[in-house]
Write an enzyme that holds these catalytic residues in place. Structure first.
Site, PDB file in Angstrom:
ATOM      1  N   GLY A  11       2.650  -6.606  17.683  1.00  0.00           N
ATOM      2  CA  GLY A  11       3.276  -5.730  16.996  1.00  0.00           C
ATOM      3  C   GLY A  11       2.566  -4.297  16.746  1.00  0.00           C
ATOM      4  CG  ASN A 106      12.231  -4.208  26.542  1.00  0.00           C
ATOM      5  OD1 ASN A 106      11.359  -4.663  25.634  1.00  0.00           O
ATOM      6  ND2 ASN A 106      11.863  -4.766  27.901  1.00  0.00           N
ATOM      7  CG  HIS A 108       8.428  -4.191  31.273  1.00  0.00           C
ATOM      8  ND1 HIS A 108       8.508  -5.629  31.222  1.00  0.00           N
ATOM      9  CD2 HIS A 108       7.773  -4.184  32.507  1.00  0.00           C
ATOM     10  CE1 HIS A 108       7.770  -6.193  32.116  1.00  0.00           C
ATOM     11  NE2 HIS A 108       7.721  -5.392  33.016  1.00  0.00           N
ATOM     12  CB  SER A 140       9.888   1.324  32.264  1.00  0.00           C
ATOM     13  OG  SER A 140       9.234   1.310  33.710  1.00  0.00           O
ATOM     14  CD  GLU A 147      19.863 -12.195  34.023  1.00  0.00           C
ATOM     15  OE1 GLU A 147      18.923 -12.790  33.884  1.00  0.00           O
ATOM     16  OE2 GLU A 147      21.038 -13.042  33.599  1.00  0.00           O
ATOM     17  CG  ASP A 149      11.669  -6.982  31.848  1.00  0.00           C
ATOM     18  OD1 ASP A 149      11.649  -6.587  30.665  1.00  0.00           O
ATOM     19  OD2 ASP A 149      10.857  -7.710  31.937  1.00  0.00           O
TER      20      ASP A 149
HETATM   21  C1  GRF Z   1       3.945  -3.796  25.231  1.00  0.00           C
HETATM   22  O1  GRF Z   1       3.011  -3.651  26.215  1.00  0.00           O
HETATM   23  C2  GRF Z   1       5.413  -3.837  25.719  1.00  0.00           C
HETATM   24  O2  GRF Z   1       5.464  -3.115  27.256  1.00  0.00           O
HETATM   25  C3  GRF Z   1       5.747  -5.382  26.023  1.00  0.00           C
HETATM   26  O3  GRF Z   1       5.023  -5.988  24.950  1.00  0.00           O
HETATM   27  C4  GRF Z   1       4.128  -5.258  24.658  1.00  0.00           C
HETATM   28  C5  GRF Z   1       4.060  -5.014  23.028  1.00  0.00           C
HETATM   29  O4  GRF Z   1       2.834  -5.303  22.611  1.00  0.00           O
HETATM   30  N1  GRF Z   1       6.932  -5.580  26.176  1.00  0.00           N
HETATM   31  P1  GRF Z   1       2.836  -5.070  20.792  1.00  0.00           P
HETATM   32  O5  GRF Z   1       3.092  -6.705  20.485  1.00  0.00           O
HETATM   33  O6  GRF Z   1       3.368  -3.989  20.326  1.00  0.00           O
HETATM   34  O7  GRF Z   1       1.348  -5.162  20.573  1.00  0.00           O
END
Ligand code: GRF
Length: 198
Positions: A11, A106, A108, A140, A147, A149
């Site tokens: 988080g 999202n 990523h 990104s 699906e 990503d």
């Molecule tokens: C991020 O790097 C994001 O790209 C991926 O999960 C990570 C989240 O980290 N989807 P956190 O839980 O916010 O520390």
């Protein structure tokens, strides 16, 4: 802009966005945090900030359709206008996706469409980048579909992969730019300078 943030583990991005909203750096409010993991740091962070939390998982809702409905009802009752997946490790159900079409994003840690999809999460992404001999990677933000990503990319930031790098260095470098990318994208969405994907 009234946000719901979905997060499964640490988080840190959730915290970033809650802090930016509280400091009025972002014209938005975090109305609800949903996690599939009620013992996660993400869940605790939301509670510490006084944000409403909701635990939705196979334990609370063994039936996936009922979970989907519970998610959708909570988003609607909190007046959510944009849903942010920040380290959320589950798919979004069809009812929620349909209702919030073009309003779920999202983040990523790769330059999608490279190194995305099932199994590409956390450090696995950066290990795959190294194994593929990439000289550039990045983060990104994209629209969410059913699906992992796969939705259209909204914004990306690149970072170099250096000859001496390991997955840990790359992860740190990507995380640093991902934070700015996410806040910048949210700010543009709040100011309507990025059209919804609906
Ligand atoms: C991020 O790097 C994001 O790209 C991926 O999960 C990570 C989240 O980290 N989807 P956190 O839980 O916010 O520390």
């Amino acid at each position: 802009m009234r946000l719901a943030i979905l997060s499964s583990h640490e988080g840190s991005l959730l915290q970033l966005v809650m802090d930016a909203c509280a400091a009025k750096q972002l014209p938005a409010s975090v109305e609800l945090v949903i996690s599939n993991n009620s013992t996660s740091r993400a869940y605790a962070r939301a509670r510490d900030m006084g944000v409403d939390t909701l635990h939705l998982s196979k334990n609370t809702h063994p039936d996936a359709d009922l979970l989907d409905q519970a998610m959708l009802s909570a988003l609607i009752s909190h007046g959510v206008t944009l849903v942010l997946l920040a380290g959320y490790m589950r798919r979004i159900g069809p009812a929620t996706l349909a209702h919030y079409k073009g309003r779920i994003i999202n983040t990523h840690p790769s330059l999608l469409p490279k190194f995305g999809g099932q199994g590409f999460y956390g450090r696995h992404v950066h290990e795959a980048v190294l194994a593929a001999g990439e000289s550039v990677t990045g983060a990104s933000v994209h629209w969410v579909t059913n699906e992992y990503d796969e939705g259209a990319v909204i914004a990306q930031t690149s970072v170099p992969v250096l000859p001496e790098d390991n997955a840990l260095n790359i992860e740190d470098r990507v995380k640093a730019v991902e934070r700015d990318l996410l806040l910048d994208t949210l700010s543009k969405l709040a100011n309507c300078s990025i059209p919804s994907n609906a």
